[in-house]
Structures are given as C-alpha cells and as structure tokens.
Design an enzyme around this catalytic site. Sequence first.
Site, mmCIF file in Angstrom:
data_model
loop_
_atom_site.group_PDB
_atom_site.id
_atom_site.type_symbol
_atom_site.label_atom_id
_atom_site.label_comp_id
_atom_site.label_asym_id
_atom_site.label_seq_id
_atom_site.Cartn_x
_atom_site.Cartn_y
_atom_site.Cartn_z
ATOM 1 N N ASN A 16 58.630 62.953 76.241
ATOM 2 C CA ASN A 16 58.654 61.477 76.202
ATOM 3 C C ASN A 16 58.262 60.854 77.546
ATOM 4 O OD1 ASN A 16 61.032 62.342 77.388
ATOM 5 N ND2 ASN A 16 62.311 60.769 76.436
ATOM 6 N N HIS B 290 66.047 71.967 78.524
ATOM 7 C CA HIS B 290 65.989 70.546 78.153
ATOM 8 C C HIS B 290 66.126 69.658 79.391
ATOM 9 C CE1 HIS B 290 67.074 67.470 74.818
ATOM 10 N NE2 HIS B 290 66.655 66.831 75.884
ATOM 11 N N ASP C 49 62.010 64.672 71.255
ATOM 12 C CA ASP C 49 63.299 64.364 71.883
ATOM 13 C C ASP C 49 63.353 62.967 72.464
ATOM 14 O OD1 ASP C 49 65.977 65.264 72.854
ATOM 15 O OD2 ASP C 49 65.079 64.633 74.741
ATOM 16 N N ASP D 287 69.799 68.400 79.686
ATOM 17 C CA ASP D 287 69.321 67.075 79.271
ATOM 18 C C ASP D 287 69.240 66.145 80.493
ATOM 19 O OD1 ASP D 287 68.304 65.016 77.795
ATOM 20 O OD2 ASP D 287 70.083 64.706 76.553
#
Lengths: 317, 429
Positions: free
Chosen positions: B100, B66, B157, B310
């Site tokens: 994204n 991620h 996400d 992340d």
Amino acid sequence: MKLKRKDLLGIEGLDREELELILSTAESFKEISEREIKKVPTLRGKTIINLFYEPSTRTRTSFEIAAKRMSADAVNISVSASSVAKGETLRDTAMNLGAMKPDCIVVRHSSSGTPEMLSRYLSCPVVNAGDGAHEHPSQALLDMLTVRERKGKIEGLKVAIIGDIAHSRVARSNIYGFTKMGAEVTVAAPPTMLPAGIEALGCRATSSMEEAVRDADVVMMLRIQLERQSESFFPSAREYSRLYGLDEAKLKGAKEGVVILHPGPINRGVEISPEVADGPYSLILDQVTNGVAVRMAIFYLLVGGAREEQHSEGAQR
Amino acid sequence: MNRLIIKGGRLIDPAAKIDGLYNVYVMGGRIASVKKAESDTSEAGPGVEVVDATGLTVVPGFIDAHAHLREPGFEYKEDIRTGTRAASAGGYTAVMCMANTRPVNDNESVARYILKKAEGAAARVYPVGAVSIGLKGERLTEMAELKAAGCVAVSDDGMPVVNGALMRRALEYSKITGMPVISHAEEPGLVGSGVMNEGAVATRLGLRGVPNAAEDAMVARDIRLAELAGGRLHIAHVSTRGAVEIIRDAKARGLNVTAEATPHHLALTDEAVMGYDTSAKMNPPLRSREDVEALREGLRDGTIDCIATDHAPHSSIEKDIEFDKAANGIIGLETAFSVIYGLVEEEAISLHQALYAMSANPARAFSLEGGKLTVGSPADIAILDLCAKWKVEPSKLRSKSRNTPWAGKELKGVVVKTILAGNVVFSRE
C-alpha cells in the site's frame, strides 16, 4: 473551596463531594439570573473561549450567558470540525489558543476525547461541553440540579434513561453522576443502541421500556438522531416511537410524582409525545434555566475560586 | 571475502535444535561452520573479525513478514533506508514490505523500484505485491510478473479483499505462482466506523467499536475459499480468539494455511486506549484479555506460525489529532523482540517458540532463505543480551516515525548486534 482538578472533562473522575460542591454553588448562583441587573463582577478581567467544533445553539449560548453574568469576557469560536485546517495537530491548536492567554477554554467536539487531548497541552482549565459519545458533564450537572431541586434529594431515587444510549454522551455523564449521588439508574434502548459493557458504568440495562419506567422517580428521554436509521440502528421513527417513545400510557408504571427530563432539542412525537413534553411533570425548561447556573458554578470553581471574596461581595449586593 | 567469528555466545537455532555455547564461523556472507565452544581450539587468523558474544545469545536474524516501509510515496513517514535501519536495530535481517505505497506495488516497475532502493540497505527487503490493481478490489494484478520481479507474496493489506470471487481467483493463482495470499481479514460492514475494540472500554470512552466477528467472519470465509481453490493462504495480524479457533480447526483439517500475530496484539489489551492514546490505535484493534490469551495459546500450539510487526509508521500529523480521525498503526520493528521477550519472561511462551515465530517460521511460510544458522545458510544473525534492559526513547529510534505505545517504557531483552550476510549492520552503543 475548589475542585480537586484543573479541568472538567467528565463526571467519571469526580467524587460525590465535588459534585455536591458544584451543585450547591450553582444553587447559590441561581438568584443572580433573577435580578434586574444580571451580573456579578466575580470573573472580571477573565477571558473565556468557547471553542465549538460542532453546531450547538443551546449549550454555547448557555456557556456564553454564564460567562457574561460572571463579568468574564466570552469569545465564541465556531469551527466546522471538517474544515479544521489540514496539517494542524491538536497540539498546534492547543498551543495557539494557549498563546492568547485565556483563563478557560470550553470545548465541544464531535470526536470523543478531544477536550482531554487538548487539556494536556493547556495550562488553563478546559471544560468539556460535549465530546462525541463520551461525556457532557455540564448537562449531567444541570440535570442533577434540576432533579435535586424538585425532589429535594438524589439519593435513593430511581432514574430511567431511555433512548440511543450507544451514541449518547448525556447518558454516560448522567449514569456516572446519578449513581455517584446515590441514585439507581436503569438505561433502556433497543439492543442495537445498547453499547457493550454499559453496565460497567454502574447502571442496569434493559431493552424493555416498561421495565425501565416501572417505579421510576425520574425519566430522562434522549434525543434520537433520525440519521441513525441509515445505519439500521432502528427501522423507522414510527417503530422507534411505538417502542421507546414516551407518552402518557407508558408513564403509567412510573412512581407518583415522576419527573421528565430531556436534554433537548426534542423531537416532538418521536421520543416524547407533546402532551408529556408540555405536561406538569416535565422539567425541560427548568433544565435550561439551571444550565446557566451550573455553568456559572463551573467557571467560578475552575477559574475564580481564588476570588471568593469578590463573589460574596457581588452576591450580597 | 569477509570472515567473521562469533565467539562464546549461547547459540539458539531452534530449527536446527541447537541451544548451547557455540562459535559461529562466517565466510562469504554465509555460515561456514558451527563449533562447540568448549572443544573449539582454532585461532582466528589475520583479517578475521572476531565478535565476542560471551554472555550473549546468538540467534538467526529475525524475519518480519509484515511491515510498511512507506516507499514509494510516503517517505515523510518512513523510507526503505530508515525502515531497514529500524529493522536492523530490532534484530531483523529481512523485512517483507506491504504493497500500500503510492503508487501501489501492483506491477513489476514498482516492485523493481523497491528492490533497487533496497540495495545496500540494512536488511533484506522482500516486496509483497498487491492482490488487486490499485488495491481497489476489482481486478487481479499480474502475479507471475510480480513474482518474477521479486515479490514473495501478494496482499491488499490495509484493506480486505471484499469480493469473495476475487479472493478465490487470487488463491487459485497462488497455485501457479507459489506466492501465498496474505489476508487482511475484516468484514467492512461490521467494522463500519469503528475505531477500537468493541467492549466496555470503547463504551466508556464513547468510541465506536469493532466487534470480533468482523475478523472471525472474514477469516472463516478466506479459509473456505482457500479450501475451495486449493490455494496458499496466510492470515495477517490475527487479533481475535475466534480467528485463532477457526485457523486451528483449518490446520487440523490439513489445510495449508499459516497465520501471524503482532507483538502488540500479544502484549496489550484495549485498556491501552484509555486516555485516547492514538499510539494504541491500530487495525485490527487491540482486543480483550481473553483474546490476548487465545493468541498466546495459538502461538504455543503452533496455530499462530509467525510473529510479525505490522510496522506502520505515521507522522504526528496523522497521529497527534482526534482519536477517531487518527491513522491506524504503530511502529514495531525496534521494539518487537523486547516486547516478545517480555512474554518469555512472563512464561507465556518459551524463548524457543518466540525465536521460531520470529525467524524459522516466516522463512518457511514464505519460502525465504534464512531463519536458521546451519552451514551454508545466510549469515543473518542477531546477538541479544537477555539480561539487559533499555528504555524506549522515541527520539532515539531509527524509524522516521514515533508512534509507539512503548514510549518511555523500560523493556528487557536488548538487541546488541545485527549481522547481515556476515557484515555487522547494527551495533548498540
């Protein structure tokens, strides 16, 4: 004597000694506003910027009058927070303001924490004039001054704060202030507007207005933002008023000689009934008067502490 | 054909149940052999690069399930070159990058563009395609094509798939593509305008809170949908005790669900927001001590499969502003191992559990090569110094962005070298 800090960002970090100092200084300044020539030279040559990112008439005017009665040059900057130039960081903003060499910057902002963030980059004192739902220290100080004036003390009093606690900076600053001064604070709101962990600030919390008002020496009503209905914090002004609006009947349980405070502007007939707002126990206008004195004291202690002699000259005149 | 020997290090390959002093032989980008150091008498021939790992720990290169590499579209925050350099400095040899971007990675051409840009990068890049076109939550992307273009999973996400029916369809499609659907689980109504964890700290700071229930509710929904669809679900950045419990229960019922947690959610609580530090602002928000403990327990008992960063680079223009207006997210690739090693030092998790969650498990969850150092595996290797410390100096990080809550902190556990397909791509000075 001076404050132990550069800025006034909130009541949370102050100790009782500092609160007493501000209150007694404010008390001694009240007389200036009663004179024919309402001006002392204490802060002559000092520049104070009132930087308001949120509309405010009362607080901005109060700070401006306080600065002018101390002979400071007050400059008002009103900016709509939404129109703040895109691409400028808070650091940029602070550095630009700092470059104009002000002696104090008063900031009101709809975002919690902004005065603190600006203060990190500014060498001059920063005064928080209300930030989001965080703190509104000068309001709490003027509330304490008003209560102390009427009651002769704060220690041991029972204070009820009623209204939208979740979104209220006035509530937070007053919870800290009154508990530090030895009062017992209970907040009351519908469960939707009682924020998680509010007791950790030192107060009791309830959703029963009756319980909060019972035996209270001070009842502080908060302004309800009618827009909050759209987020279902309360169903209607009518329902809110019925449960949490202060009227003569709900005041019955309070202590003899109870006083009513409201930071204004009031929604007559919503959180407070006209007969209570205009009644004998209402100190709402005293609050406004004391607001000027408290803000003069804040300026004096943060900006002009070194010029104590000049002030006493002025005060003796 | 490149040849490399890593000599004298402590090799830990949890998937192969190896932990001891081994020499690792690399040829043609793959592991050629692994020999016990004490009985290895072979000499390095000419043209063989020798890496002396004496006193160091040799592990499978980390795999990040991620990350946001921001390219295309937000290259002022990060690009694939800088993002993978940051990855390699953190011991990562593979990074899954979220969709994204601008344009959104919702079609073959964007996926191929990302992979083109990733050629010669310091880490393998595995694109994650979008679930819905434009991340709008309305229509499904062409997932089979995304897969053919090189995507390894799909996710919207950054935002949840609000429409339950769309999520169901995506999970049903996962059965034919084999690509897991990664859920960014939050119920948007409950999140509202919240900017941090709901609780006493938010109340003190006067900031709007996000209740745990916002995550719990969506995790529960998505697990039920995965059950209904028979699809393959992965829960991103778990932050709440409730979500851990719901996932644990789903796994106990035999459901094919995996989950990840980030180093910051495992290490920090919402107290980090004090002082309005926007480097502690992320979504989901940093939670309470109780939640942190539950995540650690989840990592220990296997409820949480992966540690994922992340990694979310943002420039000062998005971070050095009012707290409630600041962007969510922090960079994480360069600090992840050291932060997790801090948990090992605290004995919150074992080193083996940490390494599993950072390499073998993400490889398994997303069917990627790597995550182990057995013969024939890609020679993707991190070499660590578990005794050394380093100070996080934002200006020296490889990422283009500086948004880290560990700025100025000294961390133990240093990535010394990173090897990608047998080539040293990172060496700490």
